[in-house]
Design a protein around this motif. Structure first.
Motif, PDB file in Angstrom:
ATOM      1  N   LEU A  96       0.847  -1.178   0.000  1.00 18.64           N
ATOM      2  CA  LEU A  96       0.000   0.000   0.000  1.00 18.64           C
ATOM      3  C   LEU A  96       0.892   1.241   0.000  1.00 18.64           C
ATOM      4  O   LEU A  96       1.956   1.235   0.615  1.00 18.64           O
ATOM      5  N   THR A  97       0.444   2.294  -0.659  1.00 18.18           N
ATOM      6  CA  THR A  97       1.227   3.520  -0.741  1.00 18.18           C
ATOM      7  C   THR A  97       0.455   4.667  -0.098  1.00 18.18           C
ATOM      8  O   THR A  97      -0.709   4.906  -0.430  1.00 18.18           O
ATOM      9  N   PHE A  98       1.127   5.359   0.833  1.00 16.51           N
ATOM     10  CA  PHE A  98       0.520   6.476   1.549  1.00 16.51           C
ATOM     11  C   PHE A  98       1.390   7.720   1.416  1.00 16.51           C
ATOM     12  O   PHE A  98       2.608   7.636   1.322  1.00 16.51           O
ATOM     13  N   GLY A 107       0.427   8.239  12.997  1.00 14.08           N
ATOM     14  CA  GLY A 107       0.310   6.809  13.191  1.00 14.08           C
ATOM     15  C   GLY A 107      -1.150   6.398  13.091  1.00 14.08           C
ATOM     16  O   GLY A 107      -2.040   7.127  13.535  1.00 14.08           O
ATOM     17  N   PHE A 108      -1.404   5.249  12.484  1.00 18.98           N
ATOM     18  CA  PHE A 108      -2.770   4.766  12.327  1.00 18.98           C
ATOM     19  C   PHE A 108      -2.751   3.262  12.101  1.00 18.98           C
ATOM     20  O   PHE A 108      -1.700   2.670  11.909  1.00 18.98           O
ATOM     21  N   THR A 109      -3.925   2.659  12.143  1.00 18.72           N
ATOM     22  CA  THR A 109      -4.059   1.235  11.857  1.00 18.72           C
ATOM     23  C   THR A 109      -4.781   1.066  10.532  1.00 18.72           C
ATOM     24  O   THR A 109      -5.563   1.933  10.121  1.00 18.72           O
ATOM     25  N   VAL A 110      -4.514  -0.053   9.884  1.00 15.96           N
ATOM     26  CA  VAL A 110      -5.127  -0.349   8.592  1.00 15.96           C
ATOM     27  C   VAL A 110      -5.959  -1.618   8.713  1.00 15.96           C
ATOM     28  O   VAL A 110      -5.510  -2.617   9.286  1.00 15.96           O
ATOM     29  N   GLU A 111      -7.174  -1.563   8.197  1.00 20.36           N
ATOM     30  CA  GLU A 111      -8.036  -2.727   8.057  1.00 20.36           C
ATOM     31  C   GLU A 111      -8.514  -2.778   6.614  1.00 20.36           C
ATOM     32  O   GLU A 111      -8.528  -1.767   5.922  1.00 20.36           O
ATOM     33  N   PHE A 112      -8.939  -3.945   6.182  1.00 20.09           N
ATOM     34  CA  PHE A 112      -9.354  -4.145   4.801  1.00 20.09           C
ATOM     35  C   PHE A 112     -10.851  -4.422   4.753  1.00 20.09           C
ATOM     36  O   PHE A 112     -11.414  -4.995   5.675  1.00 20.09           O
ATOM     37  N   TYR A 113     -11.481  -4.002   3.657  1.00 17.98           N
ATOM     38  CA  TYR A 113     -12.893  -4.338   3.460  1.00 17.98           C
ATOM     39  C   TYR A 113     -13.169  -4.586   1.991  1.00 17.98           C
ATOM     40  O   TYR A 113     -12.407  -4.199   1.114  1.00 17.98           O
ATOM     41  N   GLU A 114     -14.253  -5.272   1.750  1.00 17.60           N
ATOM     42  CA  GLU A 114     -14.687  -5.602   0.409  1.00 17.60           C
ATOM     43  C   GLU A 114     -16.057  -4.973   0.162  1.00 17.60           C
ATOM     44  O   GLU A 114     -16.834  -4.809   1.100  1.00 17.60           O
ATOM     45  N   ASN A 115     -16.344  -4.607  -1.064  1.00 15.93           N
ATOM     46  CA  ASN A 115     -17.697  -4.185  -1.402  1.00 15.93           C
ATOM     47  C   ASN A 115     -18.619  -5.387  -1.296  1.00 15.93           C
ATOM     48  O   ASN A 115     -18.175  -6.534  -1.343  1.00 15.93           O
ATOM     49  N   LYS A 116     -19.911  -5.145  -1.184  1.00 19.38           N
ATOM     50  CA  LYS A 116     -20.870  -6.232  -0.966  1.00 19.38           C
ATOM     51  C   LYS A 116     -20.825  -7.290  -2.061  1.00 19.38           C
ATOM     52  O   LYS A 116     -21.036  -8.466  -1.811  1.00 19.38           O
ATOM     53  N   ASN A 117     -20.559  -6.898  -3.294  1.00 17.27           N
ATOM     54  CA  ASN A 117     -20.600  -7.842  -4.409  1.00 17.27           C
ATOM     55  C   ASN A 117     -19.289  -8.574  -4.648  1.00 17.27           C
ATOM     56  O   ASN A 117     -19.219  -9.459  -5.481  1.00 17.27           O
ATOM     57  N   LYS A 134       3.157   3.848  10.572  1.00 17.72           N
ATOM     58  CA  LYS A 134       3.650   5.155  11.023  1.00 17.72           C
ATOM     59  C   LYS A 134       4.264   5.868   9.824  1.00 17.72           C
ATOM     60  O   LYS A 134       5.083   5.299   9.113  1.00 17.72           O
ATOM     61  N   LEU A 135       3.836   7.099   9.608  1.00 14.13           N
ATOM     62  CA  LEU A 135       4.352   7.912   8.506  1.00 14.13           C
ATOM     63  C   LEU A 135       5.073   9.126   9.065  1.00 14.13           C
ATOM     64  O   LEU A 135       4.573   9.799   9.961  1.00 14.13           O
ATOM     65  N   LYS A 136       6.226   9.403   8.536  1.00 21.06           N
ATOM     66  CA  LYS A 136       6.975  10.603   8.909  1.00 21.06           C
ATOM     67  C   LYS A 136       6.276  11.832   8.317  1.00 21.06           C
ATOM     68  O   LYS A 136       5.499  11.731   7.368  1.00 21.06           O
ATOM     69  N   ALA A 137       6.575  12.979   8.852  1.00 19.68           N
ATOM     70  CA  ALA A 137       5.994  14.233   8.368  1.00 19.68           C
ATOM     71  C   ALA A 137       6.391  14.477   6.914  1.00 19.68           C
ATOM     72  O   ALA A 137       7.533  14.253   6.532  1.00 19.68           O
ATOM     73  N   ASN A 138       5.432  14.910   6.114  1.00 16.19           N
ATOM     74  CA  ASN A 138       5.645  15.247   4.700  1.00 16.19           C
ATOM     75  C   ASN A 138       6.391  14.151   3.944  1.00 16.19           C
ATOM     76  O   ASN A 138       7.336  14.420   3.213  1.00 16.19           O
ATOM     77  N   ILE A 168      -9.511   0.108   1.876  1.00 17.79           N
ATOM     78  CA  ILE A 168      -9.021   0.020   3.243  1.00 17.79           C
ATOM     79  C   ILE A 168      -9.749   1.004   4.143  1.00 17.79           C
ATOM     80  O   ILE A 168     -10.414   1.929   3.669  1.00 17.79           O
ATOM     81  N   ILE A 169      -9.599   0.790   5.439  1.00 18.14           N
ATOM     82  CA  ILE A 169     -10.073   1.718   6.461  1.00 18.14           C
ATOM     83  C   ILE A 169      -8.864   2.054   7.325  1.00 18.14           C
ATOM     84  O   ILE A 169      -8.169   1.151   7.788  1.00 18.14           O
ATOM     85  N   ILE A 170      -8.603   3.352   7.507  1.00 20.05           N
ATOM     86  CA  ILE A 170      -7.537   3.736   8.425  1.00 20.05           C
ATOM     87  C   ILE A 170      -8.189   4.342   9.663  1.00 20.05           C
ATOM     88  O   ILE A 170      -9.197   5.045   9.566  1.00 20.05           O
ATOM     89  N   LYS A 171      -7.603   4.029  10.832  1.00 20.10           N
ATOM     90  CA  LYS A 171      -8.161   4.493  12.100  1.00 20.10           C
ATOM     91  C   LYS A 171      -7.053   5.020  12.989  1.00 20.10           C
ATOM     92  O   LYS A 171      -5.944   4.469  13.013  1.00 20.10           O
ATOM     93  N   SER A 172      -7.389   6.055  13.730  1.00 18.29           N
ATOM     94  CA  SER A 172      -6.507   6.596  14.745  1.00 18.29           C
ATOM     95  C   SER A 172      -7.396   7.079  15.890  1.00 18.29           C
ATOM     96  O   SER A 172      -8.096   8.083  15.749  1.00 18.29           O
ATOM     97  N   GLY A 173      -7.381   6.345  16.980  1.00 18.74           N
ATOM     98  CA  GLY A 173      -8.265   6.679  18.093  1.00 18.74           C
ATOM     99  C   GLY A 173      -9.718   6.507  17.675  1.00 18.74           C
ATOM    100  O   GLY A 173     -10.112   5.471  17.168  1.00 18.74           O
ATOM    101  N   GLU A 174     -10.504   7.554  17.861  1.00 22.73           N
ATOM    102  CA  GLU A 174     -11.921   7.529  17.482  1.00 22.73           C
ATOM    103  C   GLU A 174     -12.148   7.914  16.024  1.00 22.73           C
ATOM    104  O   GLU A 174     -13.250   7.784  15.511  1.00 22.73           O
TER     105      GLU A 174
END
Length: 179
Positions: A96-98, A107-117, A134-138, A168-174
């Motif tokens: 994956l490229t960010f 910093g964040f977490t990555v989860e994967f999802y699929e469309n319904k079909n 974890k991604l460094k600044a800029n 994907i879904i990225i999450k950081s805290g809430e």
């Protein structure tokens, strides 16, 4: 239509439908109010309504956004591959490229999802999720996620395959973003 989300996996989007109705009504009234060059001006208004939202969102993300909202995901460069190691274990590997446009590390977490079909493939990686990034600044970063997935209790699982343009879904805290 015109980058206005009218329907998603969750069903019809009321805000998207109202926005589309307002856009069409506005274009109709614009065409009726002009006596000269109404065709050209309506065409320019349609072009602006197609390109302006993504340009404004991209500009916001590159200048003012912080945290996961300053992170851009290059879906076109993403890919995943799957191969069976043995009768019970599926090996999954994703790249994956960010881009982080923030002045701060993110910093964040990555989860994967699929469309319904879609046939369940990349979502199998969620068995060992979440994956920390974890991604460094800029900075731009290519992230490699590898996982061995126990598929002994999974019916009709894949034996091998690949996927591009991974959702994907990225999450950081809430905070959470579907990309």
């Amino acid at each position: 239509m015109l980058n206005i989300p009218v329907q998603t996996d969750d069903g019809l989007q009321f805000v998207g439908v109202v926005s589309l109705i307002l856009l069409i009504t506005g274009l109709f009234l614009l065409a009726k109010s002009l006596e000269k060059y109404h065709g050209r001006i309506v065409l320019i208004a349609i072009i602006i309504s197609i390109f302006a939202p993504s340009m404004i969102a991209g500009s916001y993300q590159r200048t003012f956004a912080t945290g996961i909202y300053a992170v851009s995901y290059d879906r076109g460069l993403s890919n995943c591959g799957f191969d069976m190691i043995n009768e019970r274990t599926l090996h999954g590997e994703c790249e994956l490229t960010f881009d982080n446009y923030s002045r701060n590390d993110v910093g964040f977490t990555v989860e994967f999802y699929e469309n319904k079909n879609d046939y369940p493939m990349v979502s199998l990686l969620n068995n060992n999720a979440p994956y920390e990034v974890k991604l460094k600044a800029n900075a731009r970063k290519h992230v490699k996620i590898e996982s061995n997935i126990d598929v002994s209790n999974t019916e009709n699982h894949i034996d091998n395959g690949s996927a591009r343009n991974v959702d994907i879904i990225i999450k950081s805290g809430e905070k959470s973003r579907k990309l």
